[in-house]
Design a protein around this motif. Structure first.
Motif, PDB file in Angstrom:
ATOM      1  N   SER A 188      -6.451   6.836   1.402  1.00  0.00           N
ATOM      2  CA  SER A 188      -7.324   5.920   2.141  1.00  0.00           C
ATOM      3  C   SER A 188      -6.674   4.546   2.260  1.00  0.00           C
ATOM      4  CB  SER A 188      -8.681   5.813   1.452  1.00  0.00           C
ATOM      5  OG  SER A 188      -8.506   5.296   0.136  1.00  0.00           O
ATOM      6  N   ALA A 189      -5.785   4.206   1.344  1.00  0.00           N
ATOM      7  CA  ALA A 189      -5.096   2.916   1.423  1.00  0.00           C
ATOM      8  C   ALA A 189      -4.227   2.847   2.672  1.00  0.00           C
ATOM      9  CB  ALA A 189      -4.253   2.695   0.171  1.00  0.00           C
ATOM     10  N   LYS A 190      -3.554   3.944   2.983  1.00  0.00           N
ATOM     11  CA  LYS A 190      -2.729   3.952   4.197  1.00  0.00           C
ATOM     12  C   LYS A 190      -3.596   3.887   5.453  1.00  0.00           C
ATOM     13  CE  LYS A 190       1.678   5.720   2.959  1.00  0.00           C
ATOM     14  NZ  LYS A 190       2.824   6.428   3.433  1.00  0.00           N
ATOM     15  N   ALA A 191      -4.740   4.550   5.404  1.00  0.00           N
ATOM     16  CA  ALA A 191      -5.641   4.505   6.565  1.00  0.00           C
ATOM     17  C   ALA A 191      -6.137   3.078   6.803  1.00  0.00           C
ATOM     18  CB  ALA A 191      -6.818   5.452   6.363  1.00  0.00           C
ATOM     19  N   VAL A 192      -6.466   2.361   5.730  1.00  0.00           N
ATOM     20  CA  VAL A 192      -6.925   0.977   5.860  1.00  0.00           C
ATOM     21  C   VAL A 192      -5.795   0.096   6.397  1.00  0.00           C
ATOM     22  CG1 VAL A 192      -7.653  -1.052   4.548  1.00  0.00           C
ATOM     23  CG2 VAL A 192      -8.711   1.156   4.108  1.00  0.00           C
ATOM     24  N   ALA A 193      -4.580   0.320   5.898  1.00  0.00           N
ATOM     25  CA  ALA A 193      -3.444  -0.470   6.370  1.00  0.00           C
ATOM     26  C   ALA A 193      -3.172  -0.202   7.841  1.00  0.00           C
ATOM     27  CB  ALA A 193      -2.201  -0.148   5.542  1.00  0.00           C
ATOM     28  N   ALA A 194      -3.279   1.052   8.247  1.00  0.00           N
ATOM     29  CA  ALA A 194      -3.059   1.389   9.655  1.00  0.00           C
ATOM     30  C   ALA A 194      -4.129   0.752  10.533  1.00  0.00           C
ATOM     31  CB  ALA A 194      -3.038   2.899   9.837  1.00  0.00           C
ATOM     32  N   ALA A 195      -5.372   0.737  10.062  1.00  0.00           N
ATOM     33  CA  ALA A 195      -6.458   0.113  10.837  1.00  0.00           C
ATOM     34  C   ALA A 195      -6.228  -1.394  10.952  1.00  0.00           C
ATOM     35  CB  ALA A 195      -7.805   0.396  10.181  1.00  0.00           C
ATOM     36  N   ALA A 196      -5.783  -2.031   9.863  1.00  0.00           N
ATOM     37  CA  ALA A 196      -5.513  -3.475   9.912  1.00  0.00           C
ATOM     38  C   ALA A 196      -4.370  -3.779  10.864  1.00  0.00           C
ATOM     39  CB  ALA A 196      -5.189  -3.997   8.511  1.00  0.00           C
ATOM     40  N   GLU A 197      -3.354  -2.948  10.849  1.00  0.00           N
ATOM     41  CA  GLU A 197      -2.219  -3.137  11.754  1.00  0.00           C
ATOM     42  C   GLU A 197      -2.656  -2.979  13.212  1.00  0.00           C
ATOM     43  OE1 GLU A 197       1.584  -4.067  12.811  1.00  0.00           O
ATOM     44  OE2 GLU A 197       0.770  -4.094  10.798  1.00  0.00           O
ATOM     45  N   ALA A 198      -3.480  -1.968  13.493  1.00  0.00           N
ATOM     46  CA  ALA A 198      -3.966  -1.765  14.863  1.00  0.00           C
ATOM     47  C   ALA A 198      -4.817  -2.946  15.310  1.00  0.00           C
ATOM     48  CB  ALA A 198      -4.772  -0.467  14.936  1.00  0.00           C
ATOM     49  N   PHE A 199      -5.626  -3.492  14.407  1.00  0.00           N
ATOM     50  CA  PHE A 199      -6.468  -4.644  14.737  1.00  0.00           C
ATOM     51  C   PHE A 199      -5.607  -5.858  15.080  1.00  0.00           C
ATOM     52  CE2 PHE A 199      -8.797  -8.452  13.432  1.00  0.00           C
ATOM     53  CZ  PHE A 199      -9.893  -8.338  14.264  1.00  0.00           C
ATOM     54  N   SER A 200      -4.580  -6.127  14.262  1.00  0.00           N
ATOM     55  CA  SER A 200      -3.745  -7.295  14.545  1.00  0.00           C
ATOM     56  C   SER A 200      -2.951  -7.109  15.830  1.00  0.00           C
ATOM     57  CB  SER A 200      -2.809  -7.579  13.368  1.00  0.00           C
ATOM     58  OG  SER A 200      -1.869  -6.537  13.224  1.00  0.00           O
TER      59      SER A 200
ATOM     60  N   ARG B 188       2.938   9.937  -7.681  1.00  0.00           N
ATOM     61  CA  ARG B 188       3.715  10.275  -8.882  1.00  0.00           C
ATOM     62  C   ARG B 188       2.805  10.461 -10.092  1.00  0.00           C
ATOM     63  NH1 ARG B 188       8.110   5.858  -9.443  1.00  0.00           N
ATOM     64  NH2 ARG B 188       6.867   4.797  -7.897  1.00  0.00           N
ATOM     65  N   LEU B 189       1.792   9.587 -10.199  1.00  0.00           N
ATOM     66  CA  LEU B 189       0.855   9.727 -11.318  1.00  0.00           C
ATOM     67  C   LEU B 189       0.069  11.027 -11.226  1.00  0.00           C
ATOM     68  CD1 LEU B 189      -0.562   6.105 -11.750  1.00  0.00           C
ATOM     69  CD2 LEU B 189       0.924   7.356 -13.315  1.00  0.00           C
ATOM     70  N   SER B 190      -0.319  11.401 -10.011  1.00  0.00           N
ATOM     71  CA  SER B 190      -1.057  12.661  -9.868  1.00  0.00           C
ATOM     72  C   SER B 190      -0.160  13.844 -10.202  1.00  0.00           C
ATOM     73  CB  SER B 190      -1.646  12.789  -8.466  1.00  0.00           C
ATOM     74  OG  SER B 190      -0.618  12.904  -7.516  1.00  0.00           O
ATOM     75  N   LYS B 191       1.118  13.773  -9.868  1.00  0.00           N
ATOM     76  CA  LYS B 191       2.045  14.851 -10.237  1.00  0.00           C
ATOM     77  C   LYS B 191       2.190  14.923 -11.755  1.00  0.00           C
ATOM     78  CE  LYS B 191       4.839  14.864  -6.038  1.00  0.00           C
ATOM     79  NZ  LYS B 191       6.160  14.555  -5.460  1.00  0.00           N
TER      80      LYS B 191
ATOM     81  N   LEU C  89       0.829  -1.201   0.000  1.00  0.00           N
ATOM     82  CA  LEU C  89       0.000   0.000   0.000  1.00  0.00           C
ATOM     83  C   LEU C  89       0.867   1.257   0.000  1.00  0.00           C
ATOM     84  CD1 LEU C  89      -2.889  -0.998   2.415  1.00  0.00           C
ATOM     85  CD2 LEU C  89      -3.034  -0.596  -0.035  1.00  0.00           C
ATOM     86  N   GLY C  90       1.972   1.198   0.710  1.00  0.00           N
ATOM     87  CA  GLY C  90       2.894   2.337   0.691  1.00  0.00           C
ATOM     88  C   GLY C  90       3.459   2.555  -0.703  1.00  0.00           C
ATOM     89  N   GLU C  91       3.830   1.458  -1.364  1.00  0.00           N
ATOM     90  CA  GLU C  91       4.346   1.567  -2.731  1.00  0.00           C
ATOM     91  C   GLU C  91       3.256   2.070  -3.672  1.00  0.00           C
ATOM     92  OE1 GLU C  91       5.865  -2.274  -3.686  1.00  0.00           O
ATOM     93  OE2 GLU C  91       7.477  -2.153  -2.182  1.00  0.00           O
ATOM     94  N   ALA C  92       2.043   1.549  -3.524  1.00  0.00           N
ATOM     95  CA  ALA C  92       0.933   1.994  -4.369  1.00  0.00           C
ATOM     96  C   ALA C  92       0.640   3.471  -4.144  1.00  0.00           C
ATOM     97  CB  ALA C  92      -0.310   1.151  -4.090  1.00  0.00           C
ATOM     98  N   ASP C  93       0.729   3.913  -2.896  1.00  0.00           N
ATOM     99  CA  ASP C  93       0.491   5.324  -2.594  1.00  0.00           C
ATOM    100  C   ASP C  93       1.531   6.210  -3.272  1.00  0.00           C
ATOM    101  OD1 ASP C  93      -0.961   7.376  -1.240  1.00  0.00           O
ATOM    102  OD2 ASP C  93       0.728   7.521   0.190  1.00  0.00           O
TER     103      ASP C  93
END
Length: 148
Positions: free
Chosen positions: A126-138, A100-103, A91-95
């Motif tokens: 939102s991808a980072k937010a989802v990843a952070a939520a999954a990490e907090a859950f685990s 870069r694409l938006s730039k 997700l970090g790489e995708a972000d």
């Protein structure tokens, strides 16, 4: 008087003997009931011993099942944590690719006037937010001791 005194003593002895016989009969009945109760008590004790052995075997089986489930959950939790880490990296790489694409897209737009072009705002994806939520859950599951 001698004769009547002897007769009184004999009568008293006969009455006492009869009372002794009646008491012995009552005592015999009680002993018979006690022996019958002893046999039924032995049967109950035998059943209790059998039930205890069955319960001990069942407890042993439950302990093995709990141990297997605990090991299985531990391995699944480790795999889920590893998958969460991989997803977080992806997700970090995708972000970064999306940024870069938006730039590139902003740079490719034709500039009409300075008022129409708004500077890009840096919002967390939102991808980072989802990843952070999954990490907090685990982390929360791990701290609750499900794999312990």
């Amino acid at each position: 008087m001698n004769h009547s005194l002897g007769m009184a003593i004999e009568t008293l002895v006969a009455i006492l003997l009869m009372l002794t016989i009646v008491y012995c009969v009552m005592l015999n009945k009680r002993l018979t009931r006690l022996k019958a109760d002893e046999h039924s008590l032995k049967a109950v004790i035998g059943e209790l011993i059998t039930a205890t052995e069955i319960a001990e075997r069942a407890i042993g089986g439950l302990k093995l099942a709990v141990r297997d489930v605990n090991e299985n959950l531990g391995s699944q939790l480790a795999a889920a944590t590893q998958m969460s880490d991989q997803l977080y990296k992806q997700l970090g790489e995708a972000d970064s690719v999306v940024r870069r694409l938006s730039k590139i897209a902003i740079a490719a737009r034709p500039v009409t006037s300075p008022e129409t072009v708004a500077p890009p705002t840096a919002k967390p994806s939102s991808a980072k937010a989802v990843a952070a939520a999954a990490e907090a859950f685990s982390e929360r599951r791990r701290s609750n001791g499900l794999a312990a």
